[in-house]
Design a protein around this motif. Structure first.
Motif, mmCIF file in Angstrom:
data_model
loop_
_atom_site.group_PDB
_atom_site.id
_atom_site.type_symbol
_atom_site.label_atom_id
_atom_site.label_comp_id
_atom_site.label_asym_id
_atom_site.label_seq_id
_atom_site.Cartn_x
_atom_site.Cartn_y
_atom_site.Cartn_z
ATOM 1 N N ASP A 163 0.819 -1.221 0.000
ATOM 2 C CA ASP A 163 0.000 0.000 0.000
ATOM 3 C C ASP A 163 0.845 1.259 0.000
ATOM 4 N N PHE A 164 0.230 2.344 -0.409
ATOM 5 C CA PHE A 164 0.924 3.612 -0.655
ATOM 6 C C PHE A 164 0.918 4.502 0.589
ATOM 7 N N GLY A 165 0.288 4.098 1.669
ATOM 8 C CA GLY A 165 0.054 5.037 2.774
ATOM 9 C C GLY A 165 -1.229 5.795 2.493
ATOM 10 N N HIS A 166 -1.560 6.714 3.403
ATOM 11 C CA HIS A 166 -2.865 7.370 3.314
ATOM 12 C C HIS A 166 -2.795 8.718 2.588
ATOM 13 N N PHE A 167 -3.513 8.808 1.472
ATOM 14 C CA PHE A 167 -3.739 10.114 0.844
ATOM 15 C C PHE A 167 -4.747 10.856 1.713
ATOM 16 N N TYR A 168 -4.356 12.022 2.229
ATOM 17 C CA TYR A 168 -5.121 12.621 3.326
ATOM 18 C C TYR A 168 -6.132 13.692 2.916
ATOM 19 N N GLY A 169 -6.466 13.751 1.646
ATOM 20 C CA GLY A 169 -7.507 14.705 1.258
ATOM 21 C C GLY A 169 -7.169 16.105 1.744
ATOM 22 N N SER A 170 -8.062 16.713 2.564
ATOM 23 C CA SER A 170 -7.805 18.021 3.172
ATOM 24 C C SER A 170 -7.715 19.140 2.149
ATOM 25 N N SER A 171 -8.449 18.997 1.051
ATOM 26 C CA SER A 171 -8.480 20.042 0.029
ATOM 27 C C SER A 171 -9.005 21.353 0.622
ATOM 28 N N TYR A 172 -8.458 22.477 0.150
ATOM 29 C CA TYR A 172 -8.885 23.772 0.696
ATOM 30 C C TYR A 172 -8.610 24.892 -0.288
ATOM 31 N N VAL A 173 -9.171 26.064 0.023
ATOM 32 C CA VAL A 173 -8.974 27.261 -0.793
ATOM 33 C C VAL A 173 -8.234 28.305 0.037
ATOM 34 N N ALA A 174 -7.213 28.909 -0.557
ATOM 35 C CA ALA A 174 -6.463 29.986 0.097
ATOM 36 C C ALA A 174 -6.627 31.266 -0.717
ATOM 37 N N ALA A 175 -6.711 32.375 -0.015
ATOM 38 C CA ALA A 175 -6.991 33.656 -0.664
ATOM 39 C C ALA A 175 -5.763 34.557 -0.625
ATOM 40 N N PRO A 176 -5.715 35.544 -1.524
ATOM 41 C CA PRO A 176 -4.550 36.440 -1.588
ATOM 42 C C PRO A 176 -4.305 37.214 -0.297
ATOM 43 N N ASP A 177 -5.350 37.406 0.500
ATOM 44 C CA ASP A 177 -5.181 38.189 1.731
ATOM 45 C C ASP A 177 -4.714 37.344 2.910
ATOM 46 N N GLY A 178 -4.375 36.072 2.672
ATOM 47 C CA GLY A 178 -3.864 35.229 3.751
ATOM 48 C C GLY A 178 -4.928 34.393 4.430
ATOM 49 N N SER A 179 -6.188 34.624 4.129
ATOM 50 C CA SER A 179 -7.248 33.810 4.720
ATOM 51 C C SER A 179 -7.363 32.489 3.968
ATOM 52 N N ARG A 180 -8.045 31.547 4.550
ATOM 53 C CA ARG A 180 -8.241 30.254 3.885
ATOM 54 C C ARG A 180 -9.538 29.619 4.363
ATOM 55 N N SER A 181 -10.044 28.700 3.589
ATOM 56 C CA SER A 181 -11.256 27.972 3.959
ATOM 57 C C SER A 181 -10.909 26.844 4.929
ATOM 58 N N ALA A 182 -11.942 26.259 5.527
ATOM 59 C CA ALA A 182 -11.762 24.967 6.175
ATOM 60 C C ALA A 182 -11.398 23.956 5.097
ATOM 61 N N SER A 183 -10.972 22.794 5.532
ATOM 62 C CA SER A 183 -10.590 21.793 4.540
ATOM 63 C C SER A 183 -11.619 20.675 4.501
ATOM 64 N N LEU A 184 -11.633 19.986 3.382
ATOM 65 C CA LEU A 184 -12.411 18.752 3.305
ATOM 66 C C LEU A 184 -11.783 17.712 4.232
ATOM 67 N N ALA A 185 -12.515 16.650 4.479
ATOM 68 C CA ALA A 185 -12.083 15.621 5.421
ATOM 69 C C ALA A 185 -10.808 14.931 4.953
ATOM 70 N N ARG A 186 -10.125 14.323 5.915
ATOM 71 C CA ARG A 186 -8.899 13.569 5.620
ATOM 72 C C ARG A 186 -9.182 12.190 5.046
ATOM 73 N N HIS A 187 -10.404 11.707 5.181
ATOM 74 C CA HIS A 187 -10.642 10.278 4.936
ATOM 75 C C HIS A 187 -11.843 9.990 4.036
ATOM 76 N N LYS A 188 -12.468 11.025 3.467
ATOM 77 C CA LYS A 188 -13.674 10.818 2.668
ATOM 78 C C LYS A 188 -13.590 11.544 1.339
ATOM 79 N N ASP A 189 -14.318 11.032 0.345
ATOM 80 C CA ASP A 189 -14.551 11.806 -0.867
ATOM 81 C C ASP A 189 -15.179 13.139 -0.478
#
Lengths: 393, 393
Positions: free
Chosen positions: B315-341
């Motif tokens: 196995d390859f280990g865990h791909f941890y998802g956690s997709s997110y959006v970052a903005a030019p002003d330094g703010s960012r969104s919450a992330s998607l889960a580590r373990h789910k689509d």
């Protein structure tokens, strides 16, 4: 965990929401930053007498250890470094010589604590010897500028260097008499014998918010020097230069293993950026970064405006300290307090730099030739961006 | 607070130590990352039916809104974007055509949810149509490579694009028949009418850990294109390219307002870096970044080693998802889960890019000419680093 759920929470946000009271959570979110307390970072046990001294003198004292793997072909190269953040001491309307003297006395306490702690390379904050008066646009503050060869602050740091056999990075407002009283923002690098190895002048000058620094000094003319000291190859990226990835990178390409970022920045402007930029630089360039921020709220004698449409006022906002060390492997230390003077002591094994380069290979996959060509084109007045337009538009 | 103490805690570390149980704190520390829920970011109220749909289909659905200040000379340019992260569906020893079909069916559910949510630009993860099999070094996985002009995955995304009037970024393993079966790692950019606007090939190829990608494809030859779509100027920085600040920067210098970073990376290798790099890129280049990571643990039919001295495994280990959006002003969104689509929907006002450029001025203080000259020198075989040696050594 096999399912990646990290022992019961899907995301860090949910964990914090579950445990941290709402009234604190809002603050925590604002300053939340990366902190990898992985295997390579752990707290150092400092001598109890030093902790007593810090408590008695009312400054924050913290420590961290960054380890590297043992190698067969070379010994560990552990260096104890120190980061010092300081408030101004006297009100800004006190006589200038008194202000400067009081700051030196206070910083001297922390420099000597660093020496007692066995620190071998220490760095002070940007223009540590004066109030950060550039918000005012008043030119009498230039009186604080001094010679990078024999100004009071430099002589003071040389004495500390000789006392403790310690490399000292001394960032000052420089007055360059040899060039017709030109003023610079400069870091003087003092060797462990008290000798001046050289200096570096701030490459990138801000024009943002109250940071009217371009009113006082110009872009530096010293390139991206790396100083080879008795304790490793060191560079200095002064303040606003941390927003420029190429600046960080050029120090790395010249061989830096440890880059100090002496800074002065305030909460409303940059606090969410602070934990990101120096850490990213450490990762991208496979070196250690020690990021040092001024602390305290500075009030000036006469009012000024801030270009934000708000009424005239006399203070700069809060310099939030929070100095920290970031490592090439993505880990970082805890930070010094947001509101107090402080000394952060860290043991860093410089071998981690080359180990990280060998592991990740960023220096080999960087395609520098492609970027040299791209930048050559970009700086031409007739540069055409590579834009592919949807033909259906 | 005037003293900078943030309502009762000196540092974030202490706050977390006070409230979060030790057994969770150790995990939290490992993944802790910046999250500025400042004024510009807030949760979007998505249609309740969409939340029901996500729940029924067992994928994570989250949202964020990034606001910009109103301007007098131009209207807001709010674009709703979508980020999709997905696991593979069938075991890796199932017939390849079945594997590919099952992934398309699953991703189609999320693409259609994005369309229903009013998303106008959506991006999938790197090589979303196949297992990330490069750890094996086995070449039969190249069968998954397909045409960037009319491969199954591209046709599938074109259909979704037409169905919803949506720009779709489709990152695939590309087979370039016109160039003698050359294999590339490529993102195809499909316009809102289902037309192919163009493609970009991954610029920087890793040789780290199980990421034996240089075994399968070479460095891209498409430069740093920015795609001008009906919904803004978009670029794609594929996976490992996020470790290279100049790569991010060249997309910005070509005018990108939104850069997607479709990726596939695992916890042990990169999780502490993940929240730092895309966010730093957004800050340094005054654009939005949407960082998308693969999710799940992929097990392969035959064992392989990982160059770490550990026994062979599958196995390859865990791909941890956690997709997110970052903005030019330094703010960012919450992330998607580590373990789910998951599907992350974000409203971003592209005006924030130019507003941030006007405020901070990084593009004007960057001294590109100095770096063009530096890189020209660096790429010469006889380059001499700028090192100033302590003469007392």
């Amino acid at each position: 965990m096999a399912d990646g759920s990290l022992g019961g929470f899907a995301t860090l946000e949910e964990l914090m929401e579950e445990y941290i009271p709402p009234e604190k959570l809002q603050h925590a979110r604002r300053v939340l930053y990366g902190l990898n307390m992985g295997e390579s970072v752990s707290a150092m046990m400092l001598d109890g007498a030093l902790a007593e001294r810090a408590k008695a003198m009312d400054f924050d004292l913290r420590s961290a250890v960054f380890r590297a793997a043992p190698e067969q072909m070379r010994p560990p190269r552990v260096v104890r470094i120190g980061l010092i953040q300081n408030k101004i001491v006297l009100p800004t309307d006190a006589p200038f010589t008194d202000q400067a003297m009081a700051i030196r006395e206070r910083v001297g306490q922390m420099l000597d604590t660093a020496g007692q702690a066995g620190v071998k390379v220490v760095c002070l904050q940007e223009a540590w010897h004066m109030p950060f008066a550039f918000c005012t646009r008043e030119k009498q503050w230039c009186e604080f500028a001094e010679s990078a060869e024999n100004g009071e602050s430099v002589l003071f740091c040389q004495a500390a260097s000789r006392r403790w056999g310690m490399v000292v990075i001394c960032p000052i407002l420089e007055r360059d008499a040899a060039h017709n009283e030109t003023v610079w923002n400069t870091a003087v690098v003092i060797g462990h014998n008290g000798n001046i190895i050289g200096k570096h002048r701030k490459n990138h000058i801000p024009r943002v918010g109250d940071f009217n620094e371009s009113t006082y000094y110009m872009e530096g003319n010293t390139g991206h020097p790396v100083f080879e000291t008795a304790f490793g190859r060191i560079a200095v990226n002064i303040c606003y230069g941390r927003h420029h990835p190429m600046n960080w990178q050029a120090f790395g390409m010249n061989g830096a293993e440890l880059v100090f970022n002496p800074a002065a920045t305030v909460g409303e402007l940059s606090e969410p950026l602070w934990p990101v930029e120096a850490r990213n630089a450490a990762i991208a360039n496979s070196y250690f970064v020690a990021a040092i921020n001024r602390v305290g709220t500075e009030v000036f004698p006469r009012e000024f405006t801030s270009g934000d449409g708000k009424p005239a006022h006399k203070d700069f906002g809060h310099f939030y300290g929070s100095s920290y060390v970031a490592a090439p492997d993505g880990s970082r230390s805890a930070s010094l307090a947001r509101h107090k003077d402080g000394l952060l002591v860290a043991d860093i094994d410089l071998n981690l730099c080359r180990q990280t380069k060998d592991k990740w290979g960023f220096q080999m996959t960087a395609r520098y030739d492609m970027y040299a060509e791209f930048f050559n084109r970009f700086v031409q007045p007739d540069f055409k961006p590579q834009i592919i337009r949807d033909p259906s538009l």
